[in-house]
Write a protein that holds these residues in place. Structure first.
Motif, PDB file in Angstrom:
ATOM      1  N   GLN A 153      -3.838  50.316 -28.551  1.00 40.19           N
ATOM      2  CA  GLN A 153      -3.474  50.528 -29.942  1.00 40.19           C
ATOM      3  C   GLN A 153      -3.685  49.293 -30.817  1.00 40.19           C
ATOM      4  OE1 GLN A 153      -2.731  53.591 -31.195  1.00 40.19           O
ATOM      5  NE2 GLN A 153      -2.998  52.504 -33.129  1.00 40.19           N
ATOM      6  N   ARG A 193     -15.489  53.921 -26.236  1.00 44.09           N
ATOM      7  CA  ARG A 193     -15.329  55.367 -26.043  1.00 44.09           C
ATOM      8  C   ARG A 193     -15.683  55.764 -24.611  1.00 44.09           C
ATOM      9  NH1 ARG A 193     -17.725  60.311 -26.328  1.00 44.09           N
ATOM     10  NH2 ARG A 193     -16.584  61.919 -27.475  1.00 44.09           N
ATOM     11  N   LYS A 200      -9.731  58.689 -19.217  1.00 49.09           N
ATOM     12  CA  LYS A 200      -9.150  59.975 -19.594  1.00 49.09           C
ATOM     13  C   LYS A 200      -9.314  60.978 -18.460  1.00 49.09           C
ATOM     14  CE  LYS A 200     -11.272  62.528 -22.583  1.00 49.09           C
ATOM     15  NZ  LYS A 200     -11.869  63.029 -23.844  1.00 49.09           N
ATOM     16  N   ASP A 227      -2.838  62.235 -23.220  1.00 49.32           N
ATOM     17  CA  ASP A 227      -2.912  62.547 -24.650  1.00 49.32           C
ATOM     18  C   ASP A 227      -3.179  61.290 -25.480  1.00 49.32           C
ATOM     19  OD1 ASP A 227      -2.442  65.194 -24.080  1.00 49.32           O
ATOM     20  OD2 ASP A 227      -0.288  65.085 -24.441  1.00 49.32           O
ATOM     21  N   HIS A 228      -2.590  60.163 -25.070  1.00 44.62           N
ATOM     22  CA  HIS A 228      -2.837  58.908 -25.777  1.00 44.62           C
ATOM     23  C   HIS A 228      -4.308  58.501 -25.669  1.00 44.62           C
ATOM     24  CE1 HIS A 228       1.672  57.624 -25.400  1.00 44.62           C
ATOM     25  NE2 HIS A 228       1.477  58.648 -26.210  1.00 44.62           N
ATOM     26  N   VAL A 230      -6.813  60.519 -25.254  1.00 44.29           N
ATOM     27  CA  VAL A 230      -7.588  61.433 -26.097  1.00 44.29           C
ATOM     28  C   VAL A 230      -7.640  60.900 -27.520  1.00 44.29           C
ATOM     29  CG1 VAL A 230      -7.632  63.743 -27.119  1.00 44.29           C
ATOM     30  CG2 VAL A 230      -7.143  63.471 -24.681  1.00 44.29           C
ATOM     31  N   ARG A 231      -6.496  60.401 -27.978  1.00 44.20           N
ATOM     32  CA  ARG A 231      -6.453  59.823 -29.328  1.00 44.20           C
ATOM     33  C   ARG A 231      -7.357  58.588 -29.419  1.00 44.20           C
ATOM     34  NH1 ARG A 231      -3.409  55.941 -32.024  1.00 44.20           N
ATOM     35  NH2 ARG A 231      -3.122  56.349 -34.260  1.00 44.20           N
ATOM     36  N   VAL A 232      -7.383  57.781 -28.363  1.00 42.13           N
ATOM     37  CA  VAL A 232      -8.235  56.586 -28.363  1.00 42.13           C
ATOM     38  C   VAL A 232      -9.706  56.978 -28.489  1.00 42.13           C
ATOM     39  CG1 VAL A 232      -9.056  54.651 -26.968  1.00 42.13           C
ATOM     40  CG2 VAL A 232      -6.604  55.154 -27.079  1.00 42.13           C
ATOM     41  N   THR A 233     -10.135  57.950 -27.707  1.00 37.05           N
ATOM     42  CA  THR A 233     -11.539  58.378 -27.763  1.00 37.05           C
ATOM     43  C   THR A 233     -11.869  58.988 -29.124  1.00 37.05           C
ATOM     44  OG1 THR A 233     -10.912  60.494 -26.729  1.00 37.05           O
ATOM     45  CG2 THR A 233     -11.705  58.751 -25.289  1.00 37.05           C
ATOM     46  N   ASP A 234     -10.928  59.755 -29.688  1.00 42.82           N
ATOM     47  CA  ASP A 234     -11.169  60.349 -31.007  1.00 42.82           C
ATOM     48  C   ASP A 234     -11.290  59.271 -32.080  1.00 42.82           C
ATOM     49  OD1 ASP A 234     -11.113  62.832 -29.855  1.00 42.82           O
ATOM     50  OD2 ASP A 234      -9.054  63.296 -30.459  1.00 42.82           O
ATOM     51  N   LEU A 235     -10.414  58.269 -32.011  1.00 41.64           N
ATOM     52  CA  LEU A 235     -10.474  57.193 -33.003  1.00 41.64           C
ATOM     53  C   LEU A 235     -11.755  56.373 -32.852  1.00 41.64           C
ATOM     54  CD1 LEU A 235      -6.793  55.873 -33.124  1.00 41.64           C
ATOM     55  CD2 LEU A 235      -8.046  57.054 -34.926  1.00 41.64           C
ATOM     56  N   SER A 238     -14.389  58.303 -34.493  1.00 38.52           N
ATOM     57  CA  SER A 238     -14.264  58.286 -35.953  1.00 38.52           C
ATOM     58  C   SER A 238     -14.671  56.922 -36.515  1.00 38.52           C
ATOM     59  CB  SER A 238     -12.827  58.616 -36.369  1.00 38.52           C
ATOM     60  OG  SER A 238     -11.932  57.591 -35.985  1.00 38.52           O
TER      61      SER A 238
END
Length: 322
Positions: A153, A193, A200, A227-228, A230-235, A238
């Motif tokens: 994070q 990623r 993941k 789930d955390h 998943v958020r890392v890969t999505d960010l 992005s």
């Protein structure tokens, strides 16, 4: 350096750095033991084979430390390789540190050549409460992985701050000097990623009913860590798109600036064209030219040229071409 943490109901948490007690600790099935090998010596590395009897290929991965994140299943234990990350702001890149983990029925072994922040955080937590180790080796593994993923994070926050700074400077400074920064910062994002995606998959497998070494009641905890990630890969994805947009904005600004320069040069060329024509005509070697014999011919011709220039400037201005 070796650190051995052990917990048994009724005895509480104990800590030692004496590797000679390991065989006795591992034989006690009611005891949970965590062995952390940080920057291990050759004698400490030998413990992986002489005491734990791990597979040579797994030991080789530990020693070389170049393996990508993965999880391997052996007869009585799991072998995991995960990676912690730390941002290098000067290079616009991040450094990754491999952490090799062995999960057994009543033990957890962590092996790393460099200090790992998640391991240190777990040790700090153990110093405050033995609850983590008392719940078993699988819960201790979850705690370490949770700290490791949480450490992504700050990296993501710094990346977001840097990208925001790049976007702001593109607008406020017309993008001067940021192209190199954009290109340098684009490189680590796919790698981040990719690393997060590998881990993941590890967390996804741990959260399912695939491994008997993970208690059914703990799978939901691994799902939370998953789930955390998943958020890392999505960010990361992005941020990659944001940098691509920033690059497009930079190129648009450069093209717009080039168009402004070309427009200005075109206006000057257009104004000079009739003036050049007049000068060329009066530069011909003919005896009879209008105003050539008149004493004020030069001044009148110059006035005509100035009038043409002013007229064209007024016309361009009214058409909003300049």
């Amino acid at each position: 350096m070796i650190d051995i943490y052990t917990h048994r109901q009724g005895e509480g948490l104990t800590h030692t750095q004496n590797a000679d007690v390991l065989p006795g600790l591992l034989e006690d099935r009611d005891r949970t033991t965590w062995v952390d090998l940080e920057e291990p010596t050759p004698d400490e590395t030998v413990l992986l084979e002489s005491v734990f009897h791990f597979h040579p290929l797994a030991i080789e991965d530990c020693i070389h430390g170049r393996s990508l994140p993965k999880i391997d299943v052996f007869d009585s234990y799991l072998f995991l390789v995960v990676q912690g990350v730390l941002l290098d702001r000067k290079r616009h890149d991040f450094a990754s540190t491999n952490l090799s983990i062995f999960l057994g029925p009543n033990y957890l072994v962590t092996y790393h050549h460099q200090p790992v922040l998640s391991v240190r955080s777990t040790k700090v937590l153990l110093a405050k409460s033995d609850n983590v180790l008392s719940r078993g080796a699988d819960f201790l593994l979850h705690t370490s992985l949770d700290f490791l993923v949480d450490n992504y994070q700050p990296l993501l926050d710094e990346m977001d701050e840097i990208i925001g700074s790049i976007e702001e400077r593109i607008v406020t400074t017309d993008g001067k000097g940021v192209l190199k920064e954009i290109l340098e910062f684009k490189r680590p994002l796919p790698r981040l990623r990719r690393v997060a995606s590998y881990q993941k998959e590890i967390l996804n497998r741990l959260s399912r009913e695939e491994f008997a070494l993970v208690a059914p009641g703990l799978r939901i905890y691994y799902r939370d860590v998953f789930d955390h990630l998943v958020r890392v890969t999505d960010l990361a994805e992005s941020y990659k798109d944001m940098l691509a947009s920033a690059l497009e904005a930079y190129l648009a600004i450069v093209n717009n600036r080039m168009n402004e320069v070309m427009k200005l040069l075109t206006v000057f060329s257009t104004i000079l064209l009739p003036l050049t024509l007049i000068a060329s005509i009066y530069g011909m070697n003919f005896r009879r030219l209008p105003l050539a014999e008149w004493s004020y011919g030069f001044e009148i011709t110059l006035g005509i040229m100035i009038a043409i220039s002013v007229g064209m400037l007024v016309y361009f201005r009214r058409r909003r071409w300049i």
